[in-house]
Design a protein around this motif. Structure first.
Motif, PDB file in Angstrom:
ATOM      1  N   VAL A 171       0.831  -1.203   0.000  1.00 46.77           N
ATOM      2  CA  VAL A 171       0.000   0.000   0.000  1.00 46.77           C
ATOM      3  C   VAL A 171       0.865   1.252   0.000  1.00 46.77           C
ATOM      4  O   VAL A 171       0.630   2.193  -0.769  1.00 46.77           O
ATOM      5  CB  VAL A 171      -0.959  -0.001   1.204  1.00 46.77           C
ATOM      6  CG1 VAL A 171      -1.628   1.363   1.359  1.00 46.77           C
ATOM      7  CG2 VAL A 171      -2.022  -1.082   1.037  1.00 46.77           C
ATOM      8  N   TYR A 172       1.888   1.279   0.838  1.00 44.59           N
ATOM      9  CA  TYR A 172       2.754   2.455   0.898  1.00 44.59           C
ATOM     10  C   TYR A 172       3.463   2.677  -0.435  1.00 44.59           C
ATOM     11  O   TYR A 172       3.634   3.821  -0.878  1.00 44.59           O
ATOM     12  CB  TYR A 172       3.786   2.300   2.011  1.00 44.59           C
ATOM     13  CG  TYR A 172       3.217   2.362   3.409  1.00 44.59           C
ATOM     14  CD1 TYR A 172       1.897   2.767   3.640  1.00 44.59           C
ATOM     15  CD2 TYR A 172       3.981   2.001   4.503  1.00 44.59           C
ATOM     16  CE1 TYR A 172       1.374   2.819   4.922  1.00 44.59           C
ATOM     17  CE2 TYR A 172       3.460   2.057   5.795  1.00 44.59           C
ATOM     18  CZ  TYR A 172       2.168   2.461   5.993  1.00 44.59           C
ATOM     19  OH  TYR A 172       1.660   2.508   7.271  1.00 44.59           O
ATOM     20  N   ALA A 173       3.890   1.591  -1.078  1.00 44.69           N
ATOM     21  CA  ALA A 173       4.559   1.721  -2.367  1.00 44.69           C
ATOM     22  C   ALA A 173       3.590   2.226  -3.434  1.00 44.69           C
ATOM     23  O   ALA A 173       3.957   3.049  -4.285  1.00 44.69           O
ATOM     24  CB  ALA A 173       5.161   0.377  -2.781  1.00 44.69           C
ATOM     25  N   ALA A 174       2.336   1.766  -3.386  1.00 43.84           N
ATOM     26  CA  ALA A 174       1.327   2.251  -4.334  1.00 43.84           C
ATOM     27  C   ALA A 174       1.067   3.734  -4.136  1.00 43.84           C
ATOM     28  O   ALA A 174       0.874   4.485  -5.107  1.00 43.84           O
ATOM     29  CB  ALA A 174       0.035   1.450  -4.174  1.00 43.84           C
ATOM     30  N   GLU A 175       1.059   4.174  -2.888  1.00 45.16           N
ATOM     31  CA  GLU A 175       0.879   5.598  -2.605  1.00 45.16           C
ATOM     32  C   GLU A 175       2.064   6.398  -3.133  1.00 45.16           C
ATOM     33  O   GLU A 175       1.906   7.503  -3.667  1.00 45.16           O
ATOM     34  CB  GLU A 175       0.724   5.804  -1.097  1.00 45.16           C
ATOM     35  CG  GLU A 175      -0.566   5.228  -0.536  1.00 45.16           C
ATOM     36  CD  GLU A 175      -0.620   5.266   0.974  1.00 45.16           C
ATOM     37  OE1 GLU A 175       0.423   5.530   1.613  1.00 45.16           O
ATOM     38  OE2 GLU A 175      -1.705   5.042   1.531  1.00 45.16           O
ATOM     39  N   GLU A 176       3.263   5.846  -3.007  1.00 40.43           N
ATOM     40  CA  GLU A 176       4.460   6.525  -3.505  1.00 40.43           C
ATOM     41  C   GLU A 176       4.425   6.633  -5.024  1.00 40.43           C
ATOM     42  O   GLU A 176       4.824   7.653  -5.592  1.00 40.43           O
ATOM     43  CB  GLU A 176       5.715   5.777  -3.055  1.00 40.43           C
ATOM     44  CG  GLU A 176       7.017   6.487  -3.408  1.00 40.43           C
ATOM     45  CD  GLU A 176       7.126   7.867  -2.762  1.00 40.43           C
ATOM     46  OE1 GLU A 176       7.528   8.824  -3.455  1.00 40.43           O
ATOM     47  OE2 GLU A 176       6.795   7.995  -1.559  1.00 40.43           O
ATOM     48  N   LEU A 177       3.941   5.594  -5.688  1.00 40.14           N
ATOM     49  CA  LEU A 177       3.837   5.646  -7.145  1.00 40.14           C
ATOM     50  C   LEU A 177       2.911   6.771  -7.573  1.00 40.14           C
ATOM     51  O   LEU A 177       3.239   7.552  -8.479  1.00 40.14           O
ATOM     52  CB  LEU A 177       3.346   4.302  -7.681  1.00 40.14           C
ATOM     53  CG  LEU A 177       3.422   4.097  -9.197  1.00 40.14           C
ATOM     54  CD1 LEU A 177       3.539   2.613  -9.533  1.00 40.14           C
ATOM     55  CD2 LEU A 177       2.231   4.697  -9.926  1.00 40.14           C
ATOM     56  N   GLU A 178       1.764   6.880  -6.921  1.00 38.87           N
ATOM     57  CA  GLU A 178       0.821   7.940  -7.279  1.00 38.87           C
ATOM     58  C   GLU A 178       1.403   9.319  -6.988  1.00 38.87           C
ATOM     59  O   GLU A 178       1.241  10.254  -7.783  1.00 38.87           O
ATOM     60  CB  GLU A 178      -0.498   7.749  -6.531  1.00 38.87           C
ATOM     61  CG  GLU A 178      -1.521   8.856  -6.743  1.00 38.87           C
ATOM     62  CD  GLU A 178      -2.063   8.965  -8.159  1.00 38.87           C
ATOM     63  OE1 GLU A 178      -2.879   9.872  -8.419  1.00 38.87           O
ATOM     64  OE2 GLU A 178      -1.682   8.144  -9.026  1.00 38.87           O
ATOM     65  N   ALA A 179       2.103   9.476  -5.854  1.00 40.33           N
ATOM     66  CA  ALA A 179       2.701  10.768  -5.507  1.00 40.33           C
ATOM     67  C   ALA A 179       3.768  11.166  -6.523  1.00 40.33           C
ATOM     68  O   ALA A 179       3.857  12.334  -6.934  1.00 40.33           O
ATOM     69  CB  ALA A 179       3.300  10.705  -4.100  1.00 40.33           C
ATOM     70  N   THR A 180       4.585  10.204  -6.943  1.00 41.85           N
ATOM     71  CA  THR A 180       5.621  10.501  -7.933  1.00 41.85           C
ATOM     72  C   THR A 180       5.006  10.813  -9.288  1.00 41.85           C
ATOM     73  O   THR A 180       5.463  11.701 -10.015  1.00 41.85           O
ATOM     74  CB  THR A 180       6.600   9.317  -8.049  1.00 41.85           C
ATOM     75  OG1 THR A 180       7.173   9.049  -6.773  1.00 41.85           O
ATOM     76  CG2 THR A 180       7.720   9.638  -9.033  1.00 41.85           C
ATOM     77  N   ALA A 181       3.956  10.074  -9.655  1.00 39.60           N
ATOM     78  CA  ALA A 181       3.267  10.347 -10.919  1.00 39.60           C
ATOM     79  C   ALA A 181       2.670  11.754 -10.912  1.00 39.60           C
ATOM     80  O   ALA A 181       2.685  12.455 -11.933  1.00 39.60           O
ATOM     81  CB  ALA A 181       2.176   9.312 -11.154  1.00 39.60           C
ATOM     82  N   LYS A 182       2.162  12.174  -9.774  1.00 37.33           N
ATOM     83  CA  LYS A 182       1.607  13.529  -9.667  1.00 37.33           C
ATOM     84  C   LYS A 182       2.694  14.573  -9.880  1.00 37.33           C
ATOM     85  O   LYS A 182       2.514  15.550 -10.620  1.00 37.33           O
ATOM     86  CB  LYS A 182       0.946  13.727  -8.305  1.00 37.33           C
ATOM     87  CG  LYS A 182       0.290  15.092  -8.125  1.00 37.33           C
ATOM     88  CD  LYS A 182      -0.436  15.171  -6.787  1.00 37.33           C
ATOM     89  CE  LYS A 182      -1.135  16.535  -6.624  1.00 37.33           C
ATOM     90  NZ  LYS A 182      -1.878  16.607  -5.338  1.00 37.33           N
ATOM     91  N   LEU A 183       3.848  14.368  -9.242  1.00 39.64           N
ATOM     92  CA  LEU A 183       4.971  15.288  -9.436  1.00 39.64           C
ATOM     93  C   LEU A 183       5.393  15.312 -10.904  1.00 39.64           C
ATOM     94  O   LEU A 183       5.662  16.380 -11.473  1.00 39.64           O
ATOM     95  CB  LEU A 183       6.162  14.862  -8.572  1.00 39.64           C
ATOM     96  CG  LEU A 183       6.062  15.082  -7.069  1.00 39.64           C
ATOM     97  CD1 LEU A 183       7.276  14.475  -6.381  1.00 39.64           C
ATOM     98  CD2 LEU A 183       5.955  16.567  -6.744  1.00 39.64           C
ATOM     99  N   ALA A 184       5.449  14.128 -11.521  1.00 30.09           N
ATOM    100  CA  ALA A 184       5.872  14.051 -12.918  1.00 30.09           C
ATOM    101  C   ALA A 184       4.899  14.778 -13.833  1.00 30.09           C
ATOM    102  O   ALA A 184       5.309  15.486 -14.768  1.00 30.09           O
ATOM    103  CB  ALA A 184       6.001  12.584 -13.331  1.00 30.09           C
TER     104      ALA A 184
END
Length: 212
Positions: A171-184
């Motif tokens: 779950v934490y890794a999935a949240e990190e993916l979404e946060a990084t995608a948002k930054l990108a």
């Protein structure tokens, strides 16, 4: 906390924070006996109950509970191809990751830009997979073809699939993916400063991140 309760709690948290919506997204976790707890088909992650989870045998058959999500094959593909590293799988339809998958990318094998150290530390290289009809066995085959090299993939025009040794880690890794995608996405037209190859190499070595 019981694994069934934990899965429902994380599902509610993901739903309430808008990381998936309606009846989209699905979660699974591996029990000590090798069976999988899987969210049911057509059910909102915000309305899961411990007794309402499907139980899947290692051979893919239903052992108990309601009909599972149609995405069981992709979940099983990760448990099979990354058996020693996968205790849970999180598949979301999160907004920014899905948006980014609609746009041209430089490298399908390393789809998520290296913008922060945490994306690398928690995800490694995220592979962009081609669009398939949801529930298609072809998605599972695409994952098997990766031969366990990626802990996270992005299904084009669909959503991310992220694994972890525990449900919490996934779950934490999935949240990190979404946060990084948002930054990108937010910095896409601004030519942001990405981490350099040397900086990436340092993270990969220090945190023992699988990297091709």
């Amino acid at each position: 906390m019981d694994l069934r309760e934990q899965l429902c709690e994380f599902g509610l948290s993901l739903y309430q924070r808008g990381l998936t919506h309606g009846s989209t997204g699905n979660l699974s976790a591996r029990l000590p006996n090798g069976q999988l707890l899987v969210t049911p088909t057509g059910c909102s992650l915000g309305r899961l109950t411990p007794e309402g989870l499907a139980v899947i045998n290692p051979d893919g058959s239903l052992d108990g509970g309601p009909a599972p999500t149609k995405e069981v094959p992709l979940h099983r593909a990760f448990y099979q191809s990354r058996a020693a590293h996968t205790g849970a799988v999180v598949h979301l339809h999160s907004c920014y990751a899905t948006t980014l998958s609609l746009l041209p990318c430089d490298d399908e094998d390393d789809w998520l830009p290296a913008l922060t150290p945490y994306g690398i530390m928690q995800l490694g290289q995220v592979r962009l997979l081609p669009y398939r009809v949801p529930g298609s066995p072809s998605i599972a085959q695409d994952i098997h073809d990766l031969a366990g090299r990626h802990s996270a993939v992005m299904l084009a025009n669909h959503g991310p699939v992220v694994t972890g040794k525990t449900l919490e880690a996934a779950v934490y890794a999935a949240e990190e993916l979404e946060a990084t995608a948002k930054l990108a996405y937010l910095t896409r037209a601004l030519e942001p400063n990405r981490l350099s190859p040397a900086q990436i190499s340092e993270l990969v070595t220090q945190f023992n991140v699988p990297w091709n």
